[in-house]
Design an enzyme around this catalytic site. Structure first.
Site, PDB file in Angstrom:
ATOM      1  N   HIS A  70      -3.738   5.086   4.572  1.00  0.00           N
ATOM      2  CA  HIS A  70      -4.477   3.932   4.080  1.00  0.00           C
ATOM      3  C   HIS A  70      -3.846   2.604   4.506  1.00  0.00           C
ATOM      4  CE1 HIS A  70      -6.184   1.368   0.756  1.00  0.00           C
ATOM      5  NE2 HIS A  70      -7.249   2.056   1.072  1.00  0.00           N
ATOM      6  N   ASP A 113       0.826  -1.209   0.000  1.00  0.00           N
ATOM      7  CA  ASP A 113       0.000   0.000   0.000  1.00  0.00           C
ATOM      8  C   ASP A 113       0.863   1.264   0.000  1.00  0.00           C
ATOM      9  OD1 ASP A 113      -2.268   1.847   0.789  1.00  0.00           O
ATOM     10  OD2 ASP A 113      -3.291  -0.085   0.884  1.00  0.00           O
ATOM     11  N   SER A 136     -11.565  -1.712   0.384  1.00  0.00           N
ATOM     12  CA  SER A 136     -10.260  -1.572   1.034  1.00  0.00           C
ATOM     13  C   SER A 136     -10.252  -2.148   2.426  1.00  0.00           C
ATOM     14  CB  SER A 136      -9.934  -0.090   1.212  1.00  0.00           C
ATOM     15  OG  SER A 136      -9.127   0.351   0.195  1.00  0.00           O
TER      16      SER A 136
END
Ligand SMILES: [Ca+2]
Ligand SMILES: [Ca+2]
Ligand SMILES: [Ca+2]
Ligand SMILES: [Ca+2]
Length: 786
Positions: free
Chosen positions: A211, A170, A389
């Site tokens: 994230h 990520d 996600s």
């Protein structure tokens, strides 16, 4: 160098039983450390005397004195049953046992007796002091019972992902925050954006490089540290590969997919091509090669587990069959449902969806509570992680739990277990269909909800599926016009018993269809696939926003909906155009069918389903039960042993033997080369061919991926010697030597010829390294989900 493989393999074969022996000797963990009191349960004959309670009490008293034990009275509400305890210290336990046994056996009033053993029971209630744990509804949902991943019972049996490493691919992982740091694995981590080993995220203008840290927290947030939340696999280790914070190339993606792949077991990928409802994209040549290489060589040959999110383009009519990461047979494709089990507005559907798990929904629905970075506006904890996600890391965490209980599950075992255990449930949006093997699938929810309890119980008793068998049809040239709806173009290809004989395939796993189509407006096309059973898959869904005028060029759709079905029979595809009359007709040019499966018969599949359901009582989910694992997996730290002097001596001897054997083999090879160089002329006379196969280290798992070195039909009438080998990218290279009649020489005729297509899944003919960009950089074709 490859020639030395044989002596080294000998060494492995000789030493493996030794390792096995040593590991079993050190496996005992039975030391309870408790002082045991000797007690017996005794059932007295109820017909003694009048059988009244007082009489039995008196009898018990007499008996206890006779045997020298203390009478502790009736056991609970079980009348006739008394508990006797040994209180003296004079005799040894063995003597006491012998004496008690002799008296009880002979006594007329004793119907039955049994010495009480210590029972191993673990507490059923878990307490976490993490302040946000009560809000982690996806772990334990008290508001909507059942709408969680059913994990607490798994944790109570000490299954927490111990010994397993999950890597989040990520925008970085802030491993310094309290909930990540104790579980952080620097060995599994890397930063491909800055080319250094440290994946720390970079604070940017938008404060959105949080994230990866959020995904990492879902997997492995530390429990009972009075901070934030708890991860699904809180005993696992968590690594980060930073790759999404900057321009991304095919080669970077390929490096990421194989980074530290003997340390990282599971790759959690919550990103993919643009979810704008008009993109058709996936991994390019190197990314594809890396995914395939990962399942062959990663995790000591059992295969890296790639978990990918199905995408967030639901509101744009997007569909994950247009996403090559989701279509890939090497990935576990995971979709999202909200707290009510419904498909949220952002979720995509497709025929390659394996299963779903929980995430956010619309405003009324709760989102996922997890760790956060504490840079910029972050606090180290968030209640607002969303999208597919958030679903993929929960699935990755559940796979970590499976790998703890059975570390030698292959990448295909993991997918099978998901298919066998995911649960169907009622939802008005889900169109469930039962396939020929009895599995329920919906394009919206895959095979259903992932359930940690079912997954780990099944994993515990799961023996590996037979190796991967594949079948590839010829490229079928059609060049037919695609009619407007309600008319359809129907095409079919029959797969016969003889076709499957070579690979031994009986039942299906993935089915792939590679198509080339021209069409003035791609989104108007609809393609359905029917397996021989009649099970349908909508592999090419219509998309309102996809106005691309270029159609499809060798795009591979895949479906999992025929999983477990008989592979033999006619495969049909139905193509139609939902657009307007005014547009030019599209042309269906070519298609090719690829089947993946195994030698399991439909009966084998049914038998395994029965075994999986039988395992669900939890009776195997303890340390005392384990199936043997095949060689290949290194012994984990917990089960390590001390090497004694004797072991060292044995290993030294074996090592010397191997060195001696290698030297002998080298000398023999050298001598045979000298003699064969003079023999070669003779053996190559006429039009006969010598086919040399260098299989290198190809073991059963290389066979699995359909990479077995094939005999190549390349010999012409004058060709006399063919040499074939694969390079490290699994591309076959052929050197063909032709006899020169004018001389006694051989001339090299062909080189670097790619491996033939009939058994290869792809090849690397085009080494173009395409530069791709993150969403936030404007020119987008890759983005994060969430
Ligand atoms: Ca860095
Ligand atoms: Ca915590
Ligand atoms: Ca998508
Ligand atoms: Ca997949």
């Amino acid at each position: 160098m490859r020639r030395y493989v044989i002596p080294l393999m000998c060494l492995c074969f000789v030493t493996w039983p030794l390792f096995l022996l040593l590991s079993t000797h050190t496996g005992s963990n039975d030391a309870t450390g408790l002082v045991e009191e000797l007690t017996w349960a005794v059932r007295l004959d109820p017909s003694h005397g009048s059988g009244r309670r007082e009489e039995l009490d008196a009898l018990a008293e007499v008996l206890s004195h006779a045997v020298g034990l203390e009478n502790r009275g009736v056991i609970g509400e079980l009348k006739d049953h008394y508990l006797f305890a040994h209180i003296g210290h004079g005799q040894s336990k063995e003597n006491t046992r012998r004496k008690v046994h002799a008296i009880f056996t002979q006594h007329d009033s004793v119907r039955w007796f049994s010495e009480q053993k210590l029972l191993k029971r673990s507490k059923r209630s878990l307490h976490f002091n993490d302040p946000k744990y009560p809000q982690q509804w996806h772990l334990h949902n008290s508001r909507s019972p059942g709408m969680d991943i059913n994990v607490t019972g798994v944790w109570e049996r000490n299954v927490t992902g111990r010994g397993v490493t999950v890597v989040v691919v990520d925008d970085g992982v802030q491993y310094t925050i309290q909930d990540i740091q104790p579980n952080y694995s620097p060995e599994g981590s890397y930063d491909l954006n800055s080319n250094d080993p440290d994946p720390m995220p970079r604070p940017d203008g938008y404060s959105d490089n949080h994230h990866g840290t959020r995904c990492a927290g879902e997997i492995a947030a530390v429990p009972n540290n009075s901070f934030c939340a708890v991860g699904v696999a809180y005993g696992s280790r968590i690594a980060g590969i930073r790759v999404l914070d900057g321009p991304l190339t095919d080669s970077m993606e390929a490096i990421a997919f194989n980074k530290h792949y003997q340390i990282n077991d599971i790759y959690s990928c919550s990103w993919g091509p643009d979810d704008d409802g008009k993109t058709v994209d996936g991994p390019h040549q190197l990314g594809k090669a890396a995914l395939q290489h990962g399942v062959i060589a990663g995790r000591k040959g059992f295969g890296s587990i790639f978990v990918v999110a199905s995408g967030n383009g639901g509101q744009y009519d997007d569909n994950c069959n247009y996403d090559g990461y989701a279509n890939s047979i090497y990935t576990v494709t995971i979709g999202a449902v909200n707290e009510a089990g419904e498909m949220p507005f952002y979720a995509e559907e497709c025929a390659s969806m394996l299963a779903v798990t929980f995430s956010s929904g619309d405003k009324q629905m709760r989102s996922i509570v997890t760790s956060d970075w504490d840079l910029q506006k972050g606090t180290g904890c968030t209640e607002g992680h969303t999208g597919t996600s958030a679903a993929a890391p929960i699935a990755a965490g559940m796979v970590a739990l499976m790998l703890q209980v059975r570390p030698c599950l292959t990448w295909r075992d993991v997918q099978h277990i998901i298919v066998f255990t995911a649960t169907k449930y009622e939802d008005h949006q889900a169109a469930w269909k039962t396939n020929g093997a009895g599995f329920n699938h919906s394009h919206q929810h895959g095979f259903g909800l992932l359930n940690a309890w079912r997954l780990t119980n099944a994993a515990k008793v799961w023996e590996s599926v037979p190796y991967l068998a594949s079948y590839v049809s010829p490229v079928l040239k059609e060049n037919k016009n695609i009619p407007l709806v309600p008319h359809v173009l129907e095409l079919s290809w029959n797969v016969t018993t003889a076709d499957l004989l070579l690979s031994g395939m009986r039942t299906l796993e993935h089915v792939g269809v590679t198509v080339s189509i021209t069409h003035p407006r791609r989104g108007n096309l609809q393609i359905q696939l029917f397996c021989p059973s009649g099970m349908s898959s909508l592999i090419g869904a219509t998309r309102k926003l996809d106005a691309d005028p270029n159609g499809f060029t060798e795009w591979t759709f895949s479906t999992v909906r025929c999983w477990g079905e008989n592979a033999e029979g006619a495969y049909r595809i139905l193509v139609t155009d939902v657009g307007e009359e005014t547009l030019k007709r599209g042309v269906f040019q070519t298609w090719q069918l690829t089947l993946y499966g195994s030698s399991w018969t439909p009966e084998d599949v049914a038998e395994r389903r029965r075994l999986v359901e039988e395992s669900q009582g939890g009776q195997f989910l303890n340390d005392n039960f384990s199936l043997p694992c095949p060689p290949g997996l290194e012994i984990s730290e917990q089960d390590s042993y001390t090497i004694t002097n004797n072991t060292l001596r044995t290993l030294m001897l074996l090592g010397c033997f191997a060195v001696f054997w290698s030297l002998y083999y080298t000398v023999e090879l050298y001598l045979s080369r000298i003699s064969s160089s003079s023999d070669l002329d003779l053996s190559c006379e006429g039009s006969s061919c010598i086919l040399s196969r260098r299989q290198g280290s190809s073991g059963p798992r290389q066979l699995e991926a359909g990479l077995e070195t094939e005999s190549l039909p390349l010999c012409g009438s004058n060709d006399v010697a063919v040499d074939y080998e694969e390079d490290e990218d699994n591309v076959g290279h052929v050197a063909l030597y032709r006899h020169q009649p004018s001389t006694t020489q051989f001339r090299l005729m062909v080189e670097n010829r790619p491996k033939p297509q009939n058994n290869a899944i792809f090849d690397l003919q085009d080494n173009e390294d395409t530069v791709r960009h993150d969403t936030r950089d404007g020119d987008t074709n890759l983005n994060e989900y969430g």
